[in-house]
Design a protein around this motif. Structure first.
Motif, PDB file in Angstrom:
ATOM      1  N   ASP A  14       0.811  -1.220   0.000  1.00  0.00           N
ATOM      2  CA  ASP A  14       0.000   0.000   0.000  1.00  0.00           C
ATOM      3  C   ASP A  14       0.847   1.274   0.000  1.00  0.00           C
ATOM      4  N   LEU A  15       2.154   1.116   0.150  1.00  0.00           N
ATOM      5  CA  LEU A  15       3.031   2.284   0.248  1.00  0.00           C
ATOM      6  C   LEU A  15       3.442   2.754  -1.145  1.00  0.00           C
ATOM      7  N   HIS A  16       3.116   3.979  -1.466  1.00  0.00           N
ATOM      8  CA  HIS A  16       3.431   4.579  -2.768  1.00  0.00           C
ATOM      9  C   HIS A  16       4.804   5.258  -2.655  1.00  0.00           C
ATOM     10  N   VAL A  17       5.866   4.566  -3.073  1.00  0.00           N
ATOM     11  CA  VAL A  17       7.225   5.050  -2.787  1.00  0.00           C
ATOM     12  C   VAL A  17       7.808   5.943  -3.882  1.00  0.00           C
ATOM     13  N   LEU A  18       7.326   5.808  -5.118  1.00  0.00           N
ATOM     14  CA  LEU A  18       7.689   6.737  -6.192  1.00  0.00           C
ATOM     15  C   LEU A  18       6.393   7.228  -6.833  1.00  0.00           C
ATOM     16  N   LYS A  19       6.224   8.547  -6.861  1.00  0.00           N
ATOM     17  CA  LYS A  19       4.953   9.138  -7.293  1.00  0.00           C
ATOM     18  C   LYS A  19       5.156   9.993  -8.545  1.00  0.00           C
ATOM     19  N   ASP A  20       4.805   9.427  -9.682  1.00  0.00           N
ATOM     20  CA  ASP A  20       4.852  10.173 -10.950  1.00  0.00           C
ATOM     21  C   ASP A  20       6.168  10.933 -11.118  1.00  0.00           C
ATOM     22  N   VAL A  21       7.280  10.212 -10.978  1.00  0.00           N
ATOM     23  CA  VAL A  21       8.598  10.853 -11.051  1.00  0.00           C
ATOM     24  C   VAL A  21       8.979  11.105 -12.516  1.00  0.00           C
ATOM     25  N   ASN A  22       9.277  12.359 -12.810  1.00  0.00           N
ATOM     26  CA  ASN A  22       9.814  12.759 -14.105  1.00  0.00           C
ATOM     27  C   ASN A  22      11.189  13.370 -13.875  1.00  0.00           C
ATOM     28  N   LEU A  23      12.193  12.816 -14.559  1.00  0.00           N
ATOM     29  CA  LEU A  23      13.561  13.289 -14.348  1.00  0.00           C
ATOM     30  C   LEU A  23      14.380  13.012 -15.605  1.00  0.00           C
ATOM     31  N   THR A  24      15.167  13.978 -16.024  1.00  0.00           N
ATOM     32  CA  THR A  24      16.086  13.766 -17.137  1.00  0.00           C
ATOM     33  C   THR A  24      17.500  14.111 -16.683  1.00  0.00           C
ATOM     34  N   VAL A  25      18.461  13.345 -17.181  1.00  0.00           N
ATOM     35  CA  VAL A  25      19.873  13.588 -16.878  1.00  0.00           C
ATOM     36  C   VAL A  25      20.629  13.621 -18.201  1.00  0.00           C
ATOM     37  N   SER A  26      21.341  14.707 -18.418  1.00  0.00           N
ATOM     38  CA  SER A  26      22.086  14.867 -19.667  1.00  0.00           C
ATOM     39  C   SER A  26      23.417  14.143 -19.598  1.00  0.00           C
ATOM     40  N   ARG A  27      23.971  13.840 -20.765  1.00  0.00           N
ATOM     41  CA  ARG A  27      25.288  13.215 -20.845  1.00  0.00           C
ATOM     42  C   ARG A  27      26.324  14.130 -20.186  1.00  0.00           C
ATOM     43  N   GLY A  28      27.119  13.566 -19.279  1.00  0.00           N
ATOM     44  CA  GLY A  28      28.154  14.333 -18.602  1.00  0.00           C
ATOM     45  C   GLY A  28      27.676  15.117 -17.393  1.00  0.00           C
ATOM     46  N   GLU A  29      26.385  15.027 -17.064  1.00  0.00           N
ATOM     47  CA  GLU A  29      25.831  15.783 -15.937  1.00  0.00           C
ATOM     48  C   GLU A  29      25.987  14.994 -14.633  1.00  0.00           C
ATOM     49  N   VAL A  30      26.214  15.726 -13.549  1.00  0.00           N
ATOM     50  CA  VAL A  30      26.277  15.131 -12.212  1.00  0.00           C
ATOM     51  C   VAL A  30      25.060  15.610 -11.428  1.00  0.00           C
ATOM     52  N   VAL A  31      24.169  14.669 -11.113  1.00  0.00           N
ATOM     53  CA  VAL A  31      22.937  14.982 -10.390  1.00  0.00           C
ATOM     54  C   VAL A  31      23.013  14.341  -9.010  1.00  0.00           C
ATOM     55  N   VAL A  32      22.855  15.153  -7.973  1.00  0.00           N
ATOM     56  CA  VAL A  32      22.828  14.647  -6.603  1.00  0.00           C
ATOM     57  C   VAL A  32      21.388  14.675  -6.099  1.00  0.00           C
ATOM     58  N   VAL A  33      20.930  13.531  -5.595  1.00  0.00           N
ATOM     59  CA  VAL A  33      19.560  13.392  -5.095  1.00  0.00           C
ATOM     60  C   VAL A  33      19.594  13.469  -3.570  1.00  0.00           C
ATOM     61  N   LEU A  34      18.920  14.468  -3.038  1.00  0.00           N
ATOM     62  CA  LEU A  34      18.845  14.680  -1.596  1.00  0.00           C
ATOM     63  C   LEU A  34      17.412  14.498  -1.121  1.00  0.00           C
ATOM     64  N   GLY A  35      17.272  14.328   0.189  1.00  0.00           N
ATOM     65  CA  GLY A  35      15.943  14.229   0.763  1.00  0.00           C
ATOM     66  C   GLY A  35      15.976  13.465   2.067  1.00  0.00           C
ATOM     67  N   PRO A  36      14.917  13.574   2.866  1.00  0.00           N
ATOM     68  CA  PRO A  36      14.862  12.857   4.139  1.00  0.00           C
ATOM     69  C   PRO A  36      14.780  11.354   3.929  1.00  0.00           C
ATOM     70  N   SER A  37      15.047  10.599   4.982  1.00  0.00           N
ATOM     71  CA  SER A  37      14.915   9.142   4.914  1.00  0.00           C
ATOM     72  C   SER A  37      13.481   8.781   4.543  1.00  0.00           C
ATOM     73  N   GLY A  38      13.341   7.761   3.688  1.00  0.00           N
ATOM     74  CA  GLY A  38      12.012   7.337   3.283  1.00  0.00           C
ATOM     75  C   GLY A  38      11.401   8.155   2.167  1.00  0.00           C
ATOM     76  N   SER A  39      12.205   9.009   1.532  1.00  0.00           N
ATOM     77  CA  SER A  39      11.658   9.875   0.477  1.00  0.00           C
ATOM     78  C   SER A  39      11.638   9.211  -0.889  1.00  0.00           C
ATOM     79  N   GLY A  40      12.262   8.012  -1.008  1.00  0.00           N
ATOM     80  CA  GLY A  40      12.252   7.298  -2.279  1.00  0.00           C
ATOM     81  C   GLY A  40      13.545   7.409  -3.065  1.00  0.00           C
ATOM     82  N   LYS A  41      14.564   8.003  -2.478  1.00  0.00           N
ATOM     83  CA  LYS A  41      15.834   8.253  -3.190  1.00  0.00           C
ATOM     84  C   LYS A  41      16.485   6.950  -3.646  1.00  0.00           C
ATOM     85  N   SER A  42      16.676   6.023  -2.710  1.00  0.00           N
ATOM     86  CA  SER A  42      17.351   4.767  -3.054  1.00  0.00           C
ATOM     87  C   SER A  42      16.510   3.928  -4.016  1.00  0.00           C
TER      88      SER A  42
END
Length: 243
Positions: A14-42
């Motif tokens: 029943d736990l909705h861990v990723l909610k309509d996630v839209n994300l793009t990463v360009s070639r050569g880009e470094v994207v750091v994902v931050l957020g509280p524990s349980g936010s769906g990062k991992s």
């Protein structure tokens, strides 16, 4: 775009861990994902190479949609290097054998060529003198650097890091972050889940902030840390600063 997530949803029961996630990463880009524990990062990180299945949406790597299973998935997954919290090295194999295994078994590389590649990568991450040892003979920081070399040996198009320093003693964190900073400077496409705010400021091209399974905000690091736009991000940062 090298990595695209389009309307990605994931449930654990029943736990909705990723909610309509839209994300793009360009070639050569470094994207750091931050957020509280349980936010769906991992979960997000693991979904990008299908270590976690998704309920709906699409994930595209270099123009090709990730299939759910089979040989095509294995081929695409080989283009996506992954470094975990735990090092996941084979305890019964030497450091050199750990790094050459993937190129030989998956890429079909000749053993001599794979060993030359592996020695070069071990040198690059600062553990060339450990090649004949076994993982248990290395410190945590050294093992994590070997894990990075092992992922790089597959010559991936993108590297995923899922909190790669969280299991390390504090004095070992910087030696791993230094290797990651060098990779970023060399143009490696990277998606990094981390709590290391100093690293995010220094190495990221963009910070993606997640909360409750959704991407809440994204911005260049200086803008995110100095002028967060959402109340959720302001609250997250204020707790970090107050502690």
């Amino acid at each position: 775009m090298l990595v695209e997530l389009i309307g990605v949803n994931k449930h654990f029961g029943d736990l909705h861990v990723l909610k309509d996630v839209n994300l793009t990463v360009s070639r050569g880009e470094v994207v750091v994902v931050l957020g509280p524990s349980g936010s769906g990062k991992s979960t997000l990180c693991r979904a990008i190479n299908r270590l976690e299945s998704i309920g709906s949406g699409r994930i595209v790597i270099d123009g090709r949609e990730l299939p759910e299973e089979g040989k095509e998935l294995a081929r695409l997954r080989a283009d996506v290097g992954m470094v975990f919290q735990s090092f996941n090295l084979f305890a019964n194999k030497t450091i050199l054998d750990n790094v050459t295994l993937g190129p030989i078994k998956v890429r079909g590389m000749a053993k001599d060529e794979a060993q030359t590649l592996a020695r070069g990568l071990l040198s690059r991450v600062g553990v060339a003198d450990q090649a004949a040892k076994y993982p248990a003979q290395l410190s945590g920081g050294q093992q994590q650097r070997v894990a990075i070399a092992r992922a790089l040996a597959m010559r991936p198009k993108v590297m995923l890091f899922d909190e790669p320093t969280s299991a390390l003693d504090p004095e070992m964190v910087n030696e791993v972050l230094d290797v990651m900073t060098e990779l970023a400077a060399e143009g490696m496409t990277m998606i990094i889940v981390t709590h290391e705010m100093g690293f995010a400021r220094k190495a990221a091209d963009r910070v993606v902030f997640m909360a409750d399974g959704a991407v809440v905000e994204q911005a260049p690091p200086e803008e995110f840390f100095s002028q967060p736009r959402t109340e959720r991000a302001k609250d997250f940062l204020s707790k970090l600063i107050s502690h």
